[in-house]
Design a protein around this motif. Structure first.
Motif, mmCIF file in Angstrom:
data_model
loop_
_atom_site.group_PDB
_atom_site.id
_atom_site.type_symbol
_atom_site.label_atom_id
_atom_site.label_comp_id
_atom_site.label_asym_id
_atom_site.label_seq_id
_atom_site.Cartn_x
_atom_site.Cartn_y
_atom_site.Cartn_z
ATOM 1 N N MET A 27 11.455 -0.970 -3.659
ATOM 2 C CA MET A 27 11.592 0.442 -4.084
ATOM 3 C C MET A 27 12.391 0.523 -5.388
ATOM 4 S SD MET A 27 10.137 2.754 -2.124
ATOM 5 C CE MET A 27 11.005 4.291 -2.290
ATOM 6 N N ALA A 28 13.500 -0.249 -5.422
ATOM 7 C CA ALA A 28 14.367 -0.193 -6.613
ATOM 8 C C ALA A 28 13.610 -0.714 -7.842
ATOM 9 C CB ALA A 28 15.628 -1.016 -6.369
ATOM 10 N N SER A 29 12.708 -1.674 -7.618
ATOM 11 C CA SER A 29 11.955 -2.219 -8.760
ATOM 12 C C SER A 29 10.919 -1.210 -9.263
ATOM 13 C CB SER A 29 11.217 -3.495 -8.372
ATOM 14 O OG SER A 29 12.108 -4.403 -7.834
ATOM 15 N N TYR A 30 10.329 -0.458 -8.337
ATOM 16 C CA TYR A 30 9.253 0.458 -8.739
ATOM 17 C C TYR A 30 9.741 1.835 -9.157
ATOM 18 C CZ TYR A 30 5.538 -2.719 -7.484
ATOM 19 O OH TYR A 30 4.681 -3.788 -7.460
ATOM 20 N N PRO A 62 0.822 -1.220 0.000
ATOM 21 C CA PRO A 62 0.000 0.000 0.000
ATOM 22 C C PRO A 62 0.854 1.267 0.000
ATOM 23 C CG PRO A 62 -0.582 -1.422 1.869
ATOM 24 C CD PRO A 62 0.532 -2.098 1.155
ATOM 25 N N VAL A 63 1.994 1.211 0.685
ATOM 26 C CA VAL A 63 2.854 2.400 0.751
ATOM 27 C C VAL A 63 3.521 2.633 -0.611
ATOM 28 C CG1 VAL A 63 4.881 3.408 1.894
ATOM 29 C CG2 VAL A 63 3.204 2.137 3.220
ATOM 30 N N ILE A 64 3.929 1.555 -1.249
ATOM 31 C CA ILE A 64 4.541 1.675 -2.579
ATOM 32 C C ILE A 64 3.513 2.298 -3.548
ATOM 33 C CG2 ILE A 64 5.410 0.370 -4.577
ATOM 34 C CD1 ILE A 64 7.540 0.016 -2.597
ATOM 35 N N SER A 65 2.257 1.831 -3.509
ATOM 36 C CA SER A 65 1.254 2.402 -4.438
ATOM 37 C C SER A 65 1.006 3.858 -4.109
ATOM 38 C CB SER A 65 -0.104 1.710 -4.389
ATOM 39 O OG SER A 65 -0.026 0.434 -4.014
#
Ligand SMILES: C[S@@+](CC[C@H](N)C(=O)[O-])C[C@H]1O[C@@H](n2cnc3c(N)ncnc32)[C@H](O)[C@@H]1O
Length: 341
Positions: free
Chosen positions: A165-168, A137-140
């Motif tokens: 994080m590195a992937s997104y 949820p935090v990544i989105s």
């Protein structure tokens, strides 16, 4: 007072069944297709203790998690499928088994809990899976509101969050540090899959803000920064709210323009634990945290802490928000806050 024989069995069973479920699941003895479980013969063949493996399988048969078919073949019961599908929820509590298995010696003070070890590999796999409830949820949210040039993960563990994080976000600089050498070594491995020059991971004691902040300040100078504290605060709280208030004040003083993200487990009220005792693993989580001197505070403690630090909530997620009765205030088992000055 009457009690049921079922309860007597219920409290004992976990002692035997939980290690068996964990060990067979870690060894990938079963594979799943569309909710159906099958034996993974390759994995079974690798297990040296065949006699003991079959003793375990016979036990699982007797407690109705699997059915025996033919001479040496098994299938899961409906209950077995449900349990083995979620076997990884057992990993984190089971990784602390030394505390429970040595309880006699601990109570007699024949052994110091500090000297007991946690099964690190199991803990890492288990927390990775558990944290997948909190990280996405935090990544989105960041994907929708991303305005950061650099992210700092304080107490980065095995680097799972930095890896996500590195992937997104290919353009964000990533910094992670942890007090544990083993964690740092394991976190550094994520560099293999990403642009190495954007990831910096090192060993540092997060509780000593005045020691690490000059280095981080230099690294994030003139950049928009976000600093993450995933399940770190209970490690350094010494069970006192005042320690966390002082800690966050220091963070704010040193990084006044940074957004910070806190995610913590909470110590819910005893009535909530009692009400949910048959559906929640939180009593076990609190027990091993108490044994290993980790200071889990209540959600209300964190609300008070927040007021004292002056940070403002920009976004909040509350997990397992529960109350014991209508007259009692609801409390989450875990929360995530995105905070700004
Ligand atoms: C519960 S784990 C969480 C790991 C990671 N943040 C995650 O959410 O997956 C807590 C981490 O904090 C680290 N830690 C504990 N005390 C620390 C300290 N004083 N400074 C830095 N890291 C610390 C531990 O080594 C461990 O990796």
């Amino acid at each position: 007072m009457s009690y049921s024989i079922e309860k007597l069995v219920f409290y004992l069973r976990g002692l035997f069944s939980a290690p068996i479920i964990c060990e067979l699941s870690k060894r990938k003895v079963f594979t799943y297709t569309k909710n159906k479980a099958n034996f993974n013969l390759k994995a079974v063949n690798k297990i040296k203790g065949k006699k003991e493996l079959f003793a375990c399988l016979n036990y699982l048969n007797r407690i109705n998690l699997i059915n025996k078919i033919g001479k040496d073949n098994f299938e899961f019961t409906d209950l077995g499928v449900e349990i083995f599908k979620r076997a990884n929820s057992y990993y984190v509590p089971h990784s602390y088994r030394e505390y429970i298995l040595n309880l006699g010696k601990i109570l007699d003070q024949g052994i110091k809990t500090k000297l007991l070890s946690v099964d690190r590999d199991e803990n890492i796999i288990g927390s990775g899976k558990t944290h997948m409830r909190y990280f996405p949820p935090v990544i989105s949210y960041l994907a929708r509101n991303n305005s950061y040039d650099v992210a700092v993960d304080v107490g980065c563990g095995n680097g799972h969050f930095l890896d996500l994080m590195a992937s997104y976000f290919q353009n964000i600089d990533l910094i992670g540090f942890d007090i544990s050498k083993v964690s740092v070594a394991s976190a550094k491995k994520i560099k293999k899959n990403h642009n190495k020059s954007k990831i910096n991971i090192f060993k540092e004691d997060a509780s000593k803000v005045s020691k690490w902040s000059p280095k981080i300040k230099k690294m994030i100078k003139n950049k928009r920064a976000i600093i993450f504290f995933w399940f770190l605060l209970h490690e350094i709280s010494e069970n006192k709210s005042s320690v966390i208030v002082n800690y966050l004040k220091k963070i704010k003083q040193n990084f006044p323009d940074a957004t910070i993200v806190i995610c913590e487990l909470t110590r819910q009220s005893i009535n909530i634990f009692k009400k949910n005792s048959e559906q929640s693993l939180m009593p076990e989580y609190l027990l091993f945290h108490d044994f290993s001197n980790q200071g889990i505070l209540s959600f209300f403690d964190y609300e008070e802490i927040l007021k004292k630090t002056g940070y403002k909530i920009k976004k909040e997620w509350l997990f397992d928000q529960n109350s014991a009765s209508e007259s009692e205030k609801a409390e989450p088992s875990t929360f995530v806050w995105v905070l700004e000055n």
